[in-house]
Each structure stands twice: as C-alpha cells, then as structure tokens.
Design a protein around this motif. Structure first.
Motif, PDB file in Angstrom:
ATOM      1  N   THR A   1      60.940 168.265 -10.806  1.00 39.52           N
ATOM      2  CA  THR A   1      60.748 169.633 -10.333  1.00 39.52           C
ATOM      3  C   THR A   1      60.508 170.527 -11.550  1.00 39.52           C
ATOM      4  OG1 THR A   1      61.923 169.237  -8.278  1.00 39.52           O
ATOM      5  CG2 THR A   1      61.820 171.513  -9.019  1.00 39.52           C
ATOM      6  N   LYS A   2      61.577 171.115 -12.119  1.00 38.84           N
ATOM      7  CA  LYS A   2      61.357 172.023 -13.250  1.00 38.84           C
ATOM      8  C   LYS A   2      62.131 171.656 -14.511  1.00 38.84           C
ATOM      9  CE  LYS A   2      60.435 176.351 -10.773  1.00 38.84           C
ATOM     10  NZ  LYS A   2      61.045 177.652 -10.413  1.00 38.84           N
TER      11      LYS A   2
ATOM     12  N   ASN B   1      56.624 168.999  -8.080  1.00 40.55           N
ATOM     13  CA  ASN B   1      56.306 170.014  -7.067  1.00 40.55           C
ATOM     14  C   ASN B   1      56.123 171.399  -7.706  1.00 40.55           C
ATOM     15  OD1 ASN B   1      59.141 169.807  -7.420  1.00 40.55           O
ATOM     16  ND2 ASN B   1      59.482 171.081  -5.607  1.00 40.55           N
ATOM     17  N   TYR B   2      56.333 171.492  -9.003  1.00 42.71           N
ATOM     18  CA  TYR B   2      55.896 172.648  -9.797  1.00 42.71           C
ATOM     19  C   TYR B   2      55.054 172.113 -10.953  1.00 42.71           C
ATOM     20  CZ  TYR B   2      59.149 175.573  -7.237  1.00 42.71           C
ATOM     21  OH  TYR B   2      59.790 176.263  -6.251  1.00 42.71           O
TER      22      TYR B   2
ATOM     23  N   TYR C   1      64.468 165.619  -9.370  1.00 37.92           N
ATOM     24  CA  TYR C   1      63.545 166.050  -8.315  1.00 37.92           C
ATOM     25  C   TYR C   1      64.403 166.703  -7.245  1.00 37.92           C
ATOM     26  CZ  TYR C   1      59.771 165.623  -4.814  1.00 37.92           C
ATOM     27  OH  TYR C   1      58.799 165.854  -3.860  1.00 37.92           O
TER      28      TYR C   1
ATOM     29  N   ARG D   1      64.238 167.882  -4.245  1.00 43.08           N
ATOM     30  CA  ARG D   1      63.914 167.894  -2.823  1.00 43.08           C
ATOM     31  C   ARG D   1      64.499 166.667  -2.142  1.00 43.08           C
ATOM     32  NH1 ARG D   1      60.059 171.274  -1.102  1.00 43.08           N
ATOM     33  NH2 ARG D   1      59.278 169.837   0.464  1.00 43.08           N
TER      34      ARG D   1
END
Lengths: 277, 277, 277, 277
Positions: free
Chosen positions: A89-90, A117-118, A166, A168
């Motif tokens: 993710t980030k 996802n980013y 991650y 999610r």
C-alpha cells in the motif's frame, strides 16, 4: 549433481524414516540434511530431506509411493530460486527490506513485480529495476479491484504472493485461488490485536511488548497458519505512533525470516498450524 | 516397554541414517524422536535416537557395531533420572534454583549431595533434606582441599558434578578425573570477561549486554565446550554490583537449561564444542 | 539520614520539575534518582524522586501541596521493606521463586504468609518458616471461600497480595477491597489467550512465541493494568504440556520482576495502564 | 516555536536539577522530556533536556554558566537533521539499511555521500541519488589512502562518519581528527572476538550466541565507547559463513539503533563509556 528437497507427510507408522532413507540410499542420493517430526496428538509424520546427487524423479517418487502408507503426500522440489509478487500500500519498510535482500542475495528470491493500490512505492521499486503496477482501488468495489490485481499477478507465474503491509482485506475467492501461497505480515503478536490498527489497540491496552506475525492468509482474518513471530519491548513512553515506528524493524525482520523459511521449503502447513523443518 | 536413547557419532558416510534406523526397525523399536547432524567441516556424523520398545541391548549394539564404520561411538543410555553432586561457595541463587526444580520435578534429577567450601548454604540445602558437606579450604593447599572434596564426592556415585557458583579453580588432575562430567556456570558471556570478577570487567568496559555461560570444565580456564548461553540488557544505570544482581536470573536460567540438556542426553561433546540434538 | 521516595502525579503544567526539585533542595534533601514522564495524550505528569536526607514529612508535603496544581497526588513513601501475602493453588514454581528470592535477599520483601486453596504447597512454604494457611474451597461458594481467605489475610496487614498461580477468579468485592494491591501472574502474553487454559489455547492457535503477564487485578478478568511481560520462543515440537513446562521460567521471572518494581515504588497506575519510573 | 536539546554534564552537587529547570522555566521554555543520571562512582552528573519554546541561546547559556559548577559542559543543540558520510567496503546490508531508512524517514539523517575502497556499492548508492566516491587503497599506504579519503570527506561538512562495514583500520591521526564523531559497527559482541574475522573466531569457540556492537572509534582497536549491542542465538548447525549471514540483520539493526541515538543527541561519551539519556 543437483540438490532437491523431498517433503513427506503422512499418517505415522513404525519404520517410516528407515523406509524413506533406504530409498534415498538405493538411489545413491546423499542426505545433506534431514529433519523429521511426529505430531503425537494427531499421529502425523513429517519429514524434510535435503538430497544431493543425480535424480531420477519418476522412479524415486514411484518407489516412495510404494513404500509409504495410503494418503501420503510426498513432493520433490528443486532448490532453485522462487518467484514472488509483492503487494503493497504505502509503507516502505517491508518492501524496502525485501528489495534490498533480493538485491544483495540475502533472500534467494526473484521479485517478479510489485503491485500497489497507491503509487507511493513506485519510485522505490523502480530503483531496483522491478516493474511496479499501480492498481488503484478508487471507484471499484472489492471484487472489481481484486479482478484488476489478479490480471496483473497472473502475468508473472509467481510461486508466492507476499503482502508487505498491504492494507486491504482479501475476498475468500482470492484467498482460495492462492491457497497457502499468500504470506502476510500482521503488525501485532497474534492472536492479540486482530484486525485494524493493532498499534492503537496495543497502546490503549498498555502492553509492555509489541510484536509482528507472518502467516499464511486464509479466509479467517488474521487467523491463518503462523510461520514466524517476534517481539520488542515498549513502555509508557511510547505513543501509538512511536509503537508503529518501533514496530517497523520487527515487522520487516519477521517477514523476511518467514520468507526465508518458505522460499527454502522448510514449511509444512498442517491444519491451522505450520511445522518448520 | 522402555525408553532408551541411542547416541551415535562417527565419520560421515552415505547411508548412515538408513542403516541405523533399519536396525531399530528390525528390533521392533519405535523411533520417538530422531535428530542428526553432519559437521561438514570435519565430516563427522551425530545422531540421537529416542527409542521405545523392548530392548535387547547386546544384540542391538552388536548389530550397530557391524553396520557402523570403524571407530564409531555408540551408546545406549537409559532415560532414568541422573544423579548430581553440586559444588557451591556462598551464593544461593543457582543452588536454590536447582533445589527448587528438583523438588517440583522441573529438573529430572537426584541431588545426591551439596559440597561447599563455606557453610553459608548448609541451611538452605538441608531445608530440602539433602546432605550438605562443608569442606573448608582454610589452611589447605589446592590439592589437599580437592582431595578432601573428592573423598566426599566419591561416596555418591554421581553422573555429573555441577559447579553452582563454586568460586575455586580446579586442578588439571581433578578435571581429568571427571572428564566432561563437570558443568560450570560462568557469569559472563564467554569468551568475553574470562577469569575473575567478570561483572566488574563488564562494568569497566561499559557493555550494554551481560550474560552467562554454562560449559563443561576443561583444563583451560573458562575455555571448555559451551552448552548454553544467554544475555540480558544493561545500561549506564548499572553499577558492577547491580550487574551482579541482575545477572543472577540469567545465571540460574542458563545453568538450569544446560542441566536439562545434559540430564536428558541431548549433548555431544566434539572437540571443544557441543552438538545439541 | 533516611531514604524516601516522593511520588507525584498531576495535570501537567509548565515548571513542575522546577517547583518540586526546588522544594527538595530547600529541604536540603539530595535527589538520588529522579524520573519523570508526561503523557502527552492526557496531559498528565508523573514524577518519582528518590531522596536522601533528614525529612520533615509534614512541612515537605505542605510545601508541595502549595506548589502543585489542584488535584495533584503526592505521596512520600519510606524505602523500608514491604509485606506481602501470597495466594497459591498447586503449582510450586512461582511461590518457590519468591520464597527463594526473599530468603537470599534478591527481593526486598517480607512474606507474611501463604494461603492456598489446596495444601500442596504447605511443605514447601514451611521449609522457609513461613505460615501456610490451607483454606479449602470445597463445599463453599465463591463468596464464602473468599470470606474465609480474607479472615486469614486480615491478620497480616500486608501491603500487597500476590497471586502466584492462584487459579481462582476473585469477586468484585474482594478486588475492590484491595484496590491496586493485588498482583497476578497470567500465563499468557495478554491480551492473547484471556481466561482459562492459555497454553492449550496457544497450542491450538500454533503460535511461535508464548509469554506471561504480571498485572494488577481489576474487576475485568485479565484486563487489569499490566506491569511486566516477557516471552519465550516455542515451535511445533511443543505440546500444550511442554508449553506449560517451558512457561514456568518466564512466569516466575516476570512475576518477580513485577514485584521488584512494585515493592520499590516504581509503579504508577493510571487509568488501565502503568507508568514505570 | 522551536525544539532544542540542552545537554549538561558536570561534577555532581546538590540542587543541579532544580537550578537547570528553574532557568528553563524562567526562559518560558517548556520541558518536553528530561532525563538525568548521576554516576555515583565518579560523582558526575548528566542531564538531557528537550525544550520547546522561543530561544535566546546567548542569555540561556549565560544563565546556565552562572548557575553550574566550574568546568561544567553545556551545549544547546538544534533538533534539525544531521549530516553523515558513510564509509564502506563491499558488504551491502548496513549501507542498504541506512539508505532505506534515510529514504523512508525512519532515520532523521542526510546522507551527504558514501565513500568506498571498492566500487562494489556504487550502483546501490546511486539508486538513491547519493554521490559515491570510490577511493581505492590499491598501491597506497594507509596514510596515503586516508589522505585521499579525507579530501573527499572534507567537502561534505558531515556531523558524523559512519563505518558501515568499512573493513580497514584507521590511523590514530584520522581518529583524532574526528574525535567521537566516527561510529563503527563491529560484527561481534565486544569485547568477545576483537579484531579480524570475528565470525570465524565465534565458530571456532563454539558459542551459542553471536552479536554486534556499535561504538565510537578510538585509537584502541574495537575498544571505543559502546553505544548499542544486540545478539542472536546460533547453534552447531551454523558454519562461520552461516553466522556471517545470520549476523547481517543484527549488525544493521544495531548500527541503525545506535545512529538513531546519536542523531537525536541521546548519547554522552564519558571516559570509555556512553551514557544514553
């Protein structure tokens, strides 16, 4: 001369070690390392045998199938380098550690691609000449997003998916598709602080130790088979944010140790547990 | 049905695991646990096999001798409780821990007697109905004192001597008499701070971690094969005395873990090292 | 010359350290150790000041009360040895460790008495010339049993009650009576495995680390303020029973470290957490 | 509003905390964190005070100088980001970790440049857009090589030099030039295994734990003030090479923790030790 790893597990019965090692000896294969374990509760036998020599896979497997009890699982895996796709993710620290260890050879792995996802970690990934796929979840429902992610993953024929922070939750159908092939790092000492914001939960509970858990992903959130855990001490001086920062090292170390075990075929999954041989 | 432990070590060659486990299988002995190790540097093979069944020791050993390479060492030891004599000076914590763990069954051991060069720990020992022998070193040279100590020890037919903070250096002839049968706890992380006053040395060096080492005693002071080590963090707040007090828990824990390994026949001594199987 | 400990906590505001240390200086008290902490989330200030000199408690407290903000808590405690009563069931290791450490001076404590709902540990306790009270719960409901236990405890004017593997849940009225005066050792790394049989739970979950937690007892089972935690690694070789045995050392070490903190007035309870200064 | 750190150390005398905190209060500076330590052996006082507010450095220092005993050292340091130059040889893991942590903000540091006596790590360094200087030692004596290295370093006005597995011994004149400004990671738990090839030494001694030590460099090889140490368990399965590989994580973690302490002004050097406040 090649090195391969024979992974056997089956119902326990007398003479299994003797039978398996006899067959290896007959095939003129040298046993480099051998580890076995019997789970006395369930009466189940596990053995990991690292072999060196000239392999005739077919006859070796045939000999084993004849000697082992019904329902035995045996697998002869090459010791060659595995391929992973990393989902992020980030947060950079877990991905960064894997990139660096793949780069310097500490982890015996090919990172086929990184999917985020980013796009935060695109720059970092590309420093290491690895493709980065930004698959935004914006405007998509969970299934739609996963469909997009899967399209990307499918290109790479990865042995394992690694969730390197991650953030999610995966759907059951995604998890099922990669059964025991998805490794996650959870930022708590599971089963403490399941779910979201474990450091905030840890802060509020006033624990004196925080940890991280690497596990295979199953349908039950944070309930999959645990591969590796580790902890660090904290105290009243730590805010939830301080805990999150201090936790970075333990998260990345636990994930990388778990990957090392998985990538070198030391991990049997049995029920909801792992046997590490 | 009995449980015995087969300890084998010899020059490595192909087929050893297969040969040994075949013989066990032929003798209808069930392998409860099996661990092996090959030291690739020296080409030496080690195996510990925990067996369950009806034993014919003589034929089993004969079969092994025929199968194993020349010069192989093999030993079939009963899993029954071992006897120790504990040597002490004035500090209570290591002796106290052993007494308590023998009392509550955590350590599978009979403490035959305690011998001290002071009488400080007589009261503590006798609380547990164990004979205490005060053998003062006052007015005796090292050899004379050891002769007196040996007279006491000899009565008890002990399997091992445990130096539980016994603050005297042993002579080579004493050490030779109990070759690989004397276990010492040294209050440092060896090889750091060999010799006297390790906590004072640690304080002066300004280390951030202190430790303890359990090892077999050999002629070379603090140089014998290491069985177990552990450490704890310290910082600038610790005086040498604080380190000594903080070190008590790690000393007693390390000694008791080492004893547990030795008393259950998990320890091979090989050269100046141990192999723990 | 005496040593006393000044414990202050109150709403944070600028100048508190300066004000308090000024008063100590004015009273010609030497600060041996000083530790302070501000919880920025709640804006609360904590300070532990170890003082040496000739004390006029009344004027010192009066000066502090004038200087500190409304609602401030300040307490001047003597550094003399505290008294505890230990509650036990059948397991020896935690009690044994406390007995031994009180005996050899590692813990600065007087064990006034031991109370057990079985008589299993009577022999061990009496070895150390400490009264043991067997208060069986047989045939009594929880309230009736606690009434009997309290009758015994009341005689001893203890500063703290220590639950050394006391396997009974206390009623709210008992807990309230000894508010923040009851220290328990729970055999898991809380909040993982709350409630009964934590080692069995840990075994079933397949964790790779087990732990122990010392905490003050509150109405909410296993939810009280945590004082100390520690962990040890385990693996697939450990049955639930093996975990329980391996956990003994960590349980007793954690309990004894927590006691050391409490007995030397290092622990502030604030909300459901502790601040250790 | 600014944050600065006041570092004070001097001969201990009554009232120091009170005097210093009074001055801060008078200057309307808020104390965010305060830590003090008195070394009772030497009678020396240390205090680190993190202050927030509007600073008049000159009058603050003047007030302190008037209040503190003769010979007191006090320093008001800005909390801004420090600059380092990293020296390396061939191993990537420590440099990689520093690069990554500077990149993701875990370490509050600017890496001004990397200097290597080989060009092995040029590619890795340049991925992060940091200048790499290859200063080969081939054909140069130690002094000549250091002169070349210093020429490069001088351009960068670094606060600290970090030896991230720089495998060359520095001359006394180099060390003197950067007095207490050079931080080294040694791949053993010092003072065990001083000098070359510590993992080989550890392997030969058969230790059960290996470690790493971050320390300031002084003239005496591996004898400088220790900042941070940590260890990991090993066993008979580890060759010297395995130890070196396993040691990578502990080396980089120890170095990065030591850097974090140094870069945030938590470290006092006093004699041959550090006080960490």
């Amino acid at each position: 001369m090649e090195t391969k790893i024979l992974l056997t597990h089956c119902k326990d019965e007398p003479g299994l070690i003797s039978k398996i090692t006899n067959i290896c000896y007959k095939h003129q294969l040298n046993i480099v390392h051998n580890n076995e374990f019997v789970d006395n509760t369930s009466g189940h036998f596990f053995m990991r045998t690292e072999l060196n020599g000239y392999f005739n896979d077919q006859t070796l497997i045939a000999d084993l199938d004849q000697a082992l009890p019904d329902g035995a699982k045996r697998q002869l895996v090459s010791s060659s380098r595995k391929r992973i796709v990393v989902l992020v993710t980030k947060e950079a620290h877990c991905l960064g550690d894997i990139l660096m260890k793949a780069y310097d050879g500490t982890l015996n792995v090919d990172i086929a691609a990184v999917v985020g996802n980013y796009d935060t970690l695109k720059g970092l990934t590309e420093k290491f000449d690895i493709p980065y796929h930004h698959v935004s979840h914006q405007g998509l429902n969970r299934e739609e997003h996963e469909t997009e992610v899967m399209k990307v993953i499918e290109q790479y024929q990865a042995d394992y998916l690694v969730l390197a922070k991650y953030m999610r939750v995966l759907t059951p159908s995604f998890v099922e598709k990669y059964h025991h092939k998805i490794i996650n790092i959870h930022h708590s000492f599971l089963p403490a602080f399941i779910g979201a914001k474990p450091y905030q939960q840890a802060y509020e509970r006033g624990v004196k130790i925080i940890g991280a858990t690497a596990h295979f992903v199953t349908d039950d959130l944070d309930e999959g088979p645990i591969i590796k855990q580790d902890v660090i001490p904290v105290d009243h001086n730590f805010s939830a944010l301080d805990m999150a920062q201090a936790g970075r090292d333990v998260e990345k170390n636990v994930l990388s140790k778990a990957l090392n075990l998985v990538l070198n075929d030391h991990v049997f999954v049995y029920g909801n547990k792992t046997v590490l041989l």
